[in-house]
Write an enzyme that holds these catalytic residues in place. Structure first.
Site, PDB file in Angstrom:
ATOM      1  N   LYS A 192       0.863  -1.182   0.000  1.00 31.10           N
ATOM      2  CA  LYS A 192       0.000   0.000   0.000  1.00 31.10           C
ATOM      3  C   LYS A 192       0.896   1.227   0.000  1.00 31.10           C
ATOM      4  CE  LYS A 192      -3.603   2.406   2.537  1.00 31.10           C
ATOM      5  NZ  LYS A 192      -4.587   2.359   3.614  1.00 31.10           N
ATOM      6  N   LYS A 245      -2.063  -1.578  -3.950  1.00 31.67           N
ATOM      7  CA  LYS A 245      -2.926  -0.390  -3.898  1.00 31.67           C
ATOM      8  C   LYS A 245      -2.102   0.871  -3.945  1.00 31.67           C
ATOM      9  CE  LYS A 245      -5.926   1.984  -0.688  1.00 31.67           C
ATOM     10  NZ  LYS A 245      -6.305   2.120   0.684  1.00 31.67           N
TER      11      LYS A 245
HETATM   12  C1  PBG Z   1      -7.717   3.264   5.366  1.00 35.01           C
HETATM   13  C2  PBG Z   1      -7.931   3.218   3.892  1.00 35.01           C
HETATM   14  C3  PBG Z   1      -7.672   4.214   2.925  1.00 35.01           C
HETATM   15  C4  PBG Z   1      -8.145   3.699   1.714  1.00 35.01           C
HETATM   16  C5  PBG Z   1      -8.629   2.426   1.969  1.00 35.01           C
HETATM   17  N1  PBG Z   1      -8.472   2.142   3.317  1.00 35.01           N
HETATM   18  C6  PBG Z   1      -7.152   5.593   3.050  1.00 35.01           C
HETATM   19  C7  PBG Z   1      -5.763   5.868   3.419  1.00 35.01           C
HETATM   20  O1  PBG Z   1      -4.928   4.977   3.596  1.00 35.01           O
HETATM   21  O2  PBG Z   1      -5.494   7.051   3.570  1.00 35.01           O
HETATM   22  C8  PBG Z   1      -8.117   4.433   0.394  1.00 35.01           C
HETATM   23  C9  PBG Z   1      -9.105   3.971  -0.587  1.00 35.01           C
HETATM   24  C10 PBG Z   1      -9.323   4.863  -1.752  1.00 35.01           C
HETATM   25  O3  PBG Z   1      -8.672   5.913  -1.952  1.00 35.01           O
HETATM   26  O4  PBG Z   1     -10.209   4.519  -2.535  1.00 35.01           O
HETATM   27  N2  PBG Z   1      -6.419   3.345   5.797  1.00 35.01           N
END
Ligand code: PBG
Length: 320
Positions: A192, A245
């Site tokens: 991520k 992601k």
């Molecule tokens: C929670 C989370 C996030 C997303 C999914 N789970 C936000 C982040 O990490 O700031 C982002 C999903 C998206 O942008 O569609 N941590």
């Protein structure tokens, strides 16, 4: 002498026979946002055609999901109350826990995945417990276990931790196993990245960090070898599915993960990817349907076995 590649492009029949990648509604997971309150179905400004639902109106979207042929959802909760330790995230009567029970009551078939993270629940908006403006890794693990257990207890089918703390998969796996949830799989947000593509989501989930950024826990966008280290750790710790992601700007990472592991791969096509297409379509600059399907196809071609996308319901309809 040269090769005539065009022979196999002569008409749709032959093109469909040699087509290597095909999208189906089975590929998609739909993100769903649940809020406290009553009689709420409110469009999310930053994510057009996606909505905040209160529990009492979830039946409307559950019906849409069932009709679309999409089988899985990933749930996000927006609580009314936030505090330093995100206590609503592991409250058995928290927004997510209530939503899981309601959806399970409305549908036996929808596969419920829950996002496990603290940023929507903490007053500071970070994904863990803060000490001296720093997220404390090991203390956060205890909270992630409590959240995961409360989701499993409410009836979640799969747990998806998105916090990026080290050791979370091992900790959550152990907690689930010890409490009788050996059968619940973990989908790990393994690679991520610290990405600007999450902007529209943070507005939707009210989870923008109140100070600093997420660079000390989310990955640097320039790194791909490090993604493999994260993925290897998660496999060792017991993850069942590996996620990359965002998706669109990280197709190379998806391909690497596919080639270098034998794990099922999920791609999260995040909010910024969706909102860009929506905005361009609204301006009349692109063909929304074709662009969205081509983007999703590229993720599957890159190696994704499943795609989390705000287009899930639309794309499933378009493919019919
Ligand atoms: C929670 C989370 C996030 C997303 C999914 N789970 C936000 C982040 O990490 O700031 C982002 C999903 C998206 O942008 O569609 N941590």
């Amino acid at each position: 002498m040269f090769n005539r590649h065009r022979r196999l492009r002569n008409n749709e029949a032959i093109r469909s026979m040699v087509r290597e990648t095909v999208l189906t509604p089975d590929d998609f997971i739909y993100p769903l946002f649940v809020v406290e309150g009553e009689n709420i179905k409110k469009e999310i400004t930053s994510l057009p055609n996606n909505y905040h639902y209160s529990i009492d109106r979830l039946h409307e979207v559950v019906k849409e999901i069932e009709e679309s042929g999409v089988k899985g959802i990933i749930l996000f909760g927006i609580p009314d109350h936030k505090d330093e330790v995100g206590s609503e995230s592991y409250n058995d009567n928290g927004i997510i826990q209530k939503a899981i029970r309601k959806i399970r009551e409305l549908s036996k078939d929808i596969y419920i995945i829950t996002d496990v993270c603290m940023c929507e629940y903490t007053s500071h908006g970070h994904c863990g417990i803060i000490h001296d403006e720093n997220v404390d890794n090991d203390e956060t693990l205890d909270y992630l276990c409590r959240i995961s257990l409360s989701h499993a207890k409410a009836g979640a089918d799969m747990i998806a931790p998105s916090d990026m703390m080290d050791g979370r998969i091992a900790a959550i796996r152990e907690a689930l196993d010890k409490n009788g949830y050996v059968h619940i799989p973990i989908m790990s947000y393994s690679a991520k990245y610290c990405s600007a593509f999450y902007g529209p989501f943070r507005e939707a989930a009210n989870s923008t960090p109140q100070f600093g950024d997420r660079k000390t826990y989310q990955m640097d966008p320039g790194n791909i070898r490090e993604a493999m280290l994260e993925i290897e750790s998660d496999i060792m710790e017991g993850a069942d599915i590996i996620m990359v992601k965002p998706a669109l700007s990280y197709l190379d990472v998806i391909r690497w993960a596919k080639d270098k592991t034998h794990m099922p791969i999920a791609a999260y096509s995040v909010s910024g990817e969706y909102s860009m297409v929506k905005a361009a379509a609204k301006m009349g600059l692109i063909d929304e349907k074709k662009i969205a399907l081509e983007m999703l196809l590229s993720m599957k071609r890159a190696g994704a076995d499943m795609i989390i996308t705000y287009y899930a319901l639309d794309a499933a309809k378009w493919l019919k």
